[in-house]
Design a protein around this motif. Structure first.
Motif, PDB file in Angstrom:
ATOM      1  N   ALA A  69      48.077 -26.987 -39.246  1.00  0.00           N
ATOM      2  CA  ALA A  69      49.537 -27.205 -39.269  1.00  0.00           C
ATOM      3  C   ALA A  69      49.827 -28.703 -39.298  1.00  0.00           C
ATOM      4  CB  ALA A  69      50.193 -26.557 -38.058  1.00  0.00           C
ATOM      5  N   TYR A  70      51.027 -29.047 -39.719  1.00  0.00           N
ATOM      6  CA  TYR A  70      51.423 -30.449 -39.753  1.00  0.00           C
ATOM      7  C   TYR A  70      51.421 -31.038 -38.342  1.00  0.00           C
ATOM      8  CZ  TYR A  70      52.871 -29.921 -44.605  1.00  0.00           C
ATOM      9  OH  TYR A  70      52.882 -29.699 -45.951  1.00  0.00           O
ATOM     10  N   ALA A  71      51.015 -32.304 -38.261  1.00  0.00           N
ATOM     11  CA  ALA A  71      50.988 -32.998 -36.976  1.00  0.00           C
ATOM     12  C   ALA A  71      51.183 -34.489 -37.216  1.00  0.00           C
ATOM     13  CB  ALA A  71      49.666 -32.744 -36.252  1.00  0.00           C
ATOM     14  N   VAL A  72      51.598 -35.184 -36.163  1.00  0.00           N
ATOM     15  CA  VAL A  72      51.802 -36.630 -36.237  1.00  0.00           C
ATOM     16  C   VAL A  72      51.005 -37.285 -35.103  1.00  0.00           C
ATOM     17  CG1 VAL A  72      53.498 -38.496 -36.440  1.00  0.00           C
ATOM     18  CG2 VAL A  72      54.143 -36.149 -37.048  1.00  0.00           C
ATOM     19  N   PRO A  73      49.679 -37.353 -35.257  1.00  0.00           N
ATOM     20  CA  PRO A  73      48.880 -37.955 -34.199  1.00  0.00           C
ATOM     21  C   PRO A  73      49.146 -39.465 -34.119  1.00  0.00           C
ATOM     22  CG  PRO A  73      47.553 -37.549 -36.156  1.00  0.00           C
ATOM     23  CD  PRO A  73      48.883 -36.928 -36.402  1.00  0.00           C
ATOM     24  N   THR A  76      51.382 -36.005 -31.474  1.00  0.00           N
ATOM     25  CA  THR A  76      51.240 -34.552 -31.355  1.00  0.00           C
ATOM     26  C   THR A  76      49.777 -34.173 -31.515  1.00  0.00           C
ATOM     27  OG1 THR A  76      51.594 -34.192 -33.724  1.00  0.00           O
ATOM     28  CG2 THR A  76      53.549 -34.144 -32.297  1.00  0.00           C
ATOM     29  N   GLU A  77      49.430 -33.003 -30.997  1.00  0.00           N
ATOM     30  CA  GLU A  77      48.062 -32.502 -31.134  1.00  0.00           C
ATOM     31  C   GLU A  77      47.785 -32.112 -32.584  1.00  0.00           C
ATOM     32  OE1 GLU A  77      47.508 -30.164 -26.918  1.00  0.00           O
ATOM     33  OE2 GLU A  77      48.818 -29.302 -28.442  1.00  0.00           O
ATOM     34  N   ILE A  78      46.513 -32.142 -32.962  1.00  0.00           N
ATOM     35  CA  ILE A  78      46.079 -31.665 -34.272  1.00  0.00           C
ATOM     36  C   ILE A  78      45.493 -30.272 -34.099  1.00  0.00           C
ATOM     37  CG2 ILE A  78      44.492 -32.020 -36.202  1.00  0.00           C
ATOM     38  CD1 ILE A  78      44.612 -35.007 -35.641  1.00  0.00           C
ATOM     39  N   GLU A  79      46.121 -29.287 -34.743  1.00  0.00           N
ATOM     40  CA  GLU A  79      45.647 -27.906 -34.654  1.00  0.00           C
ATOM     41  C   GLU A  79      44.630 -27.639 -35.756  1.00  0.00           C
ATOM     42  OE1 GLU A  79      47.402 -23.322 -34.648  1.00  0.00           O
ATOM     43  OE2 GLU A  79      48.767 -25.041 -34.743  1.00  0.00           O
ATOM     44  N   GLY A 108      40.746 -25.886 -26.903  1.00  0.00           N
ATOM     45  CA  GLY A 108      40.713 -24.750 -27.816  1.00  0.00           C
ATOM     46  C   GLY A 108      40.592 -25.247 -29.247  1.00  0.00           C
ATOM     47  N   ASN A 109      41.613 -24.950 -30.052  1.00  0.00           N
ATOM     48  CA  ASN A 109      41.581 -25.414 -31.447  1.00  0.00           C
ATOM     49  C   ASN A 109      42.477 -26.631 -31.657  1.00  0.00           C
ATOM     50  OD1 ASN A 109      44.101 -24.150 -31.266  1.00  0.00           O
ATOM     51  ND2 ASN A 109      44.059 -23.519 -33.418  1.00  0.00           N
ATOM     52  N   LYS A 110      42.761 -27.360 -30.580  1.00  0.00           N
ATOM     53  CA  LYS A 110      43.640 -28.520 -30.690  1.00  0.00           C
ATOM     54  C   LYS A 110      42.933 -29.798 -30.255  1.00  0.00           C
ATOM     55  CE  LYS A 110      47.819 -25.750 -30.149  1.00  0.00           C
ATOM     56  NZ  LYS A 110      49.024 -25.469 -29.327  1.00  0.00           N
ATOM     57  N   LEU A 111      43.153 -30.848 -31.042  1.00  0.00           N
ATOM     58  CA  LEU A 111      42.603 -32.163 -30.744  1.00  0.00           C
ATOM     59  C   LEU A 111      43.714 -33.077 -30.249  1.00  0.00           C
ATOM     60  CD1 LEU A 111      40.308 -32.976 -33.824  1.00  0.00           C
ATOM     61  CD2 LEU A 111      39.588 -32.282 -31.543  1.00  0.00           C
ATOM     62  N   ILE A 112      43.433 -33.795 -29.186  1.00  0.00           N
ATOM     63  CA  ILE A 112      44.322 -34.857 -28.722  1.00  0.00           C
ATOM     64  C   ILE A 112      43.648 -36.176 -29.088  1.00  0.00           C
ATOM     65  CG2 ILE A 112      45.440 -35.927 -26.743  1.00  0.00           C
ATOM     66  CD1 ILE A 112      45.365 -33.191 -25.358  1.00  0.00           C
ATOM     67  N   MET A 113      44.371 -37.001 -29.841  1.00  0.00           N
ATOM     68  CA  MET A 113      43.798 -38.235 -30.384  1.00  0.00           C
ATOM     69  C   MET A 113      44.303 -39.449 -29.603  1.00  0.00           C
ATOM     70  SD  MET A 113      42.128 -36.618 -32.642  1.00  0.00           S
ATOM     71  CE  MET A 113      41.335 -38.037 -33.419  1.00  0.00           C
ATOM     72  N   LEU A 114      43.494 -40.495 -29.597  1.00  0.00           N
ATOM     73  CA  LEU A 114      43.858 -41.705 -28.877  1.00  0.00           C
ATOM     74  C   LEU A 114      44.809 -42.596 -29.668  1.00  0.00           C
ATOM     75  CD1 LEU A 114      43.466 -43.638 -26.458  1.00  0.00           C
ATOM     76  CD2 LEU A 114      41.478 -44.587 -27.662  1.00  0.00           C
ATOM     77  N   GLU A 115      44.458 -42.860 -30.944  1.00  0.00           N
ATOM     78  CA  GLU A 115      45.195 -43.894 -31.667  1.00  0.00           C
ATOM     79  C   GLU A 115      45.578 -43.530 -33.102  1.00  0.00           C
ATOM     80  OE1 GLU A 115      42.071 -43.383 -31.657  1.00  0.00           O
ATOM     81  OE2 GLU A 115      40.872 -45.092 -32.253  1.00  0.00           O
TER      82      GLU A 115
END
Length: 299
Positions: A69-73, A76-79, A108-115
């Motif tokens: 899905a669309y995300a703005v790391p 927001t998390e990356i699914e 789970g299936n979501k990434l939390i990014m630093l930068e």
């Protein structure tokens, strides 16, 4: 004789011209592409290929990580398409390795990014995380299974399997389609280990798009390519073939040298990836150039 598998956008108006090219042995359908009707699209492409004595290969995504899905790391998390686990601090690569960012956590299936990456990421984009702690849950995706079910209904059995890392991956699709003809895409260090220690037959593909990002040092790519062709003399080499033609119809010197080196290693089947195949002029130029470079190796 050298031959080529060409990635075809499902609605490309130049499909028949590509199929008529003398070195084209088949076409690849990338299942990440959007289509109006899954089964009708595959049936139409398979029929077009068959009329010219060529094959259709359906590329299943399997454990390859893609964005859902669309995300703005990093806001927001990356699914992703799979649940994963990976140690904090691992690097995630986007855009064929041109962008990267640090993973803070996997939930789970979501990434939390630093930068970053500091842009909108969207559905279908691939993500490569070449870290030894990475574990991907499951193999075939629900969409993969839908394509196999459609293939069974129309009598299609040719599949490219992404990120093959063990014999269990082949057994998984054979349970769904016992008649499946498989090309095993080697795209990771675990895949290379499988080739070296477990692989006993079938057909391999050195899939350079992700594999280049997975090797520990860039020049180790050469050893990986040699390893695959030494095990399977009929192995396919894929991706990063004449990328300069995406921007200009004049190829770069290094692109010509790259393909010549692959021919010297013994590769005779080349698969063109997505980008060069989105325009008629770039892929037809690529096919003609491959044929010309390969002439000196024809017996």
């Amino acid at each position: 004789m050298v031959n080529a598998i060409v990635t075809m956008p499902p609605y490309a108006p130049y499909l028949r011209e590509v199929l008529a090219h003398p070195i084209v042995s088949g076409i690849r359908f990338n299942t990440v592409m959007p289509v109006r009707n899954l089964e009708e699209t595959v049936k139409q492409l398979a029929g077009e290929a068959a009329t010219q004595g060529k094959e259709l290969w359906v590329d299943l995504k399997c454990r390859q990580l893609r964005i859902r899905a669309y995300a703005v790391p990093p806001f927001t998390e990356i699914e992703l398409t799979h649940n994963i686990s990976v140690d904090p601090g691992a690097r995630a690569y986007f855009s064929d390795g041109r962008e990267s960012a640090t993973v803070v956590a996997a939930n789970g299936n979501k990434l939390i990014m630093l930068e970053g990456p500091k842009r909108v990421v969207g559905p279908g984009e691939s993500v490569s995380i070449p870290h030894p702690s990475l574990k991907v849950e499951g193999y075939l995706t629900d969409t993969d299974k839908q394509y196999v079910e459609a293939g069974l209904r129309i009598g299609l059995h040719n599949y490219l399997l992404s990120f093959v890392e063990g014999s269990a991956d082949i057994e998984g699709i054979k349970r769904l389609d016992p008649a499946a003809a498989v090309i095993e895409k080697i795209e990771s260090l675990a895949g290379l280990n499988y080739v070296e220690n477990e692989w006993h037959g079938g057909r391999l593909m050195a899939a350079r798009g992700d594999l280049y990002m997975q090797v520990s040092k860039p020049h180790h790519m050469l050893r990986a390519l040699e390893q695959v062709i030494s095990k399977d003399k009929n192995a396919v080499v894929a991706s990063r073939i004449f990328p300069s033609l995406v921007e200009s119809l004049e190829p770069s010197c290094q692109d010509i040298g790259d393909v010549d080196n692959l021919l010297r290693m013994g590769y005779r089947t080349f698969m063109f990836g997505d980008d060069i195949c989105f325009r008629r002029d770039s892929i037809m130029s690529g096919l003609n150039l491959l044929r010309a470079v390969a002439e000196r190796y024809e017996k």
